[in-house]
Design a protein around this motif. Structure first.
Motif, short mmCIF file in Angstrom:
data_model
loop_
_atom_site.label_atom_id
_atom_site.label_comp_id
_atom_site.label_asym_id
_atom_site.label_seq_id
_atom_site.Cartn_x
_atom_site.Cartn_y
_atom_site.Cartn_z
N ALA A 92 0.82 -1.21 0.00
CA ALA A 92 0.00 0.00 0.00
C ALA A 92 0.86 1.26 0.00
CB ALA A 92 -0.92 -0.01 1.22
N PHE A 93 1.89 1.28 0.84
CA PHE A 93 2.75 2.46 0.98
C PHE A 93 3.42 2.81 -0.34
CE2 PHE A 93 6.65 4.70 2.10
CZ PHE A 93 6.20 5.63 3.03
N CYS A 94 3.93 1.80 -1.03
CA CYS A 94 4.65 2.05 -2.28
C CYS A 94 3.71 2.52 -3.38
CB CYS A 94 5.41 0.79 -2.72
SG CYS A 94 6.75 0.36 -1.61
N GLY A 95 2.46 2.03 -3.37
CA GLY A 95 1.48 2.53 -4.33
C GLY A 95 1.19 4.00 -4.10
N VAL A 96 1.12 4.39 -2.82
CA VAL A 96 0.90 5.80 -2.49
C VAL A 96 2.09 6.65 -2.92
CG1 VAL A 96 0.71 7.42 -0.56
CG2 VAL A 96 -0.68 5.33 -0.58
N ILE A 97 3.30 6.16 -2.66
CA ILE A 97 4.51 6.90 -3.05
C ILE A 97 4.57 7.09 -4.56
CG2 ILE A 97 7.03 6.78 -3.15
CD1 ILE A 97 5.92 7.57 -0.42
N ALA A 98 4.25 6.03 -5.31
CA ALA A 98 4.28 6.12 -6.77
C ALA A 98 3.29 7.16 -7.27
CB ALA A 98 3.97 4.75 -7.38
N ALA A 99 2.07 7.16 -6.68
CA ALA A 99 1.04 8.12 -7.10
C ALA A 99 1.43 9.55 -6.74
CB ALA A 99 -0.29 7.74 -6.46
N GLU A 100 1.99 9.74 -5.53
CA GLU A 100 2.39 11.07 -5.09
C GLU A 100 3.58 11.60 -5.90
OE1 GLU A 100 1.14 13.13 -3.04
OE2 GLU A 100 -0.08 12.07 -1.55
N ALA A 101 4.51 10.72 -6.24
CA ALA A 101 5.74 11.15 -6.92
C ALA A 101 5.56 11.29 -8.43
CB ALA A 101 6.86 10.16 -6.64
N ALA A 102 4.47 10.78 -8.97
CA ALA A 102 4.28 10.83 -10.42
C ALA A 102 4.18 12.27 -10.92
CB ALA A 102 3.02 10.05 -10.81
N GLY A 103 3.67 13.17 -10.08
CA GLY A 103 3.56 14.57 -10.49
C GLY A 103 4.91 15.25 -10.59
N PRO A 104 5.65 15.36 -9.49
CA PRO A 104 6.94 16.07 -9.55
C PRO A 104 8.04 15.33 -10.31
CG PRO A 104 6.59 15.13 -7.37
CD PRO A 104 5.31 14.97 -8.12
N LEU A 105 8.02 14.00 -10.30
CA LEU A 105 9.10 13.23 -10.93
C LEU A 105 8.73 12.69 -12.31
CD1 LEU A 105 10.39 11.10 -7.89
CD2 LEU A 105 11.24 13.29 -8.74
N GLY A 106 7.48 12.83 -12.70
CA GLY A 106 7.04 12.22 -13.94
C GLY A 106 6.62 10.79 -13.69
N VAL A 107 5.91 10.21 -14.64
CA VAL A 107 5.40 8.84 -14.46
C VAL A 107 6.50 7.81 -14.27
CG1 VAL A 107 4.14 6.97 -15.59
CG2 VAL A 107 3.22 9.30 -15.62
N PRO A 108 7.54 7.78 -15.13
CA PRO A 108 8.61 6.80 -14.90
C PRO A 108 9.29 6.98 -13.56
CG PRO A 108 8.76 7.70 -17.11
CD PRO A 108 7.78 8.54 -16.38
#
Length: 331
Positions: A92-108
């Motif tokens: 769950a935590f990593c899914g949240v991190i991926a979703a939160e970071a997709a904006g500033p870091l881009g999808v990859p």
């Protein structure tokens, strides 16, 4: 002397029967999972015309991929003599991190951040269990509660939606009609299985789980080996969490509850010993697919989901019981 010989002769048949029984149980543990899978597959193929279709079979694999990836990582932990109860929270935590970071870091970058986060949390678990000398059951149970608490704090209990359309590609995209999730599962399982089977690291994992004292005397760095299995388990949970977050284009802190128990059930049903030192990745895959077939088959046959849990629980108890009896035979 004649009395001793007679006594021994009278004991031999009993010992022979006991040995035969335990050998039979060992064969059942080693090959029963494969026979059960084949029998269930044939039964469902005959019972319903909806089962043996390309769409349904690919759907089973796609739905099984996240739990399958986690179970592959968990197999290493169990073989090394540990237990990881934090994978649901890491998922769950990593899914949240991926979703939160997709904006500033881009999808990859967001997807990579989620996976690397899983690796880091797994390594932290390994450090707690080895350097901290905390029992793996208690250590990962506690860390899992903390990880999920952080996920809730980050999201404030809300769903983190991702606007970028490409974020959903990993979870929903296909190659030659096969979902990326299935491909990732196959590649990950192949790499881990090959390392476990052919590498020195893999041999060290078996040695650590079978007899840590003897492994340590042989020069194996038991703590490092065990810590590495937790790191891979965390990586697997992070990868699975990222795939599911991509599938629904959201990050949620409350997903994956009970995920670790399902993964452990699949691993043990597949024939990996709960006591360590014995198991294989391919067995875990068969275990995952067997449980998936039970769920899919009962749904197609319109059987109540309640019976699915009963059957899975009975299979799990049988697998653990057979493992316990075969180990008593080797003691």
């Amino acid at each position: 002397m004649s009395v001793d010989v007679q006594d021994r002769a009278s004991v031999l048949p009993g010992r022979t029967r006991t040995l035969a029984t335990r050998l039979g149980l060992r064969s059942l543990r080693d090959y029963g999972i494969v026979a059960s899978f084949i029998a269930l597959f044939v039964f469902l193929s005959v019972s319903t015309d909806k089962f043996l279709t390309t769409t349904n079979l690919l759907n089973i694999l796609d739905q099984s991929a996240p739990i399958g990836i986690v179970a592959v990582g968990g197999t290493l932990v169990l073989i090394a003599g540990g237990l990881d109860l934090s994978v649901g929270a890491i998922y769950a935590f990593c899914g949240v991190i991926a979703a939160e970071a997709a904006g500033p870091l881009g999808v990859p970058g967001g997807l990579a951040a989620g996976v690397l986060c899983g690796l880091g949390l797994g390594a932290l678990n390994g450090t707690l269990v080895t350097a901290g000398r905390i029992n793996s059951f208690i250590g990962t149970l506690g860390s899992g509660i903390i990880f999920r608490g952080f996920a809730l704090a980050i999201t404030a209990g809300s769903i983190v939606a991702v606007d970028q359309v490409s974020f959903a590609t990993l979870g929903t995209g296909e190659v030659l009609g096969v979902k990326y999730s299935i491909v990732v599962w196959a590649v990950f399982a192949g790499l881990v299985g090959l390392l476990l089977w052919r590498s020195r690291w893999g041999r060290y994992i078996y040695a650590t789980g079978a007899n840590p004292a003897a492994a340590r005397l042989s020069g194996v760095r038991v703590g490092v080996v065990r810590a590495s299995t937790f790191a891979i388990s965390g990586l697997a949970a992070g990868l699975a969490g990222v795939i599911v977050a991509s599938r629904v284009a959201t990050g949620q802190a409350d997903v994956g509850t009970g995920f670790e128990l399902t993964a452990i059930a699949a691993i043990v049903v597949g024939g990996t010993s709960i006591q360590g030192g014995d198991g294989a990745v391919w067995r875990t895959i068969v275990g995952v697919l067997l449980l998936a077939l039970i769920g899919n088959g009962l749904n197609l046959l319109n059987v109540s989901p309640t019976y699915q849990q009963i059957i899975q629980g009975a299979i799990l108890l049988a697998a653990v019981g057979i493992d316990a009896w075969t180990r008593r035979g080797r003691a």
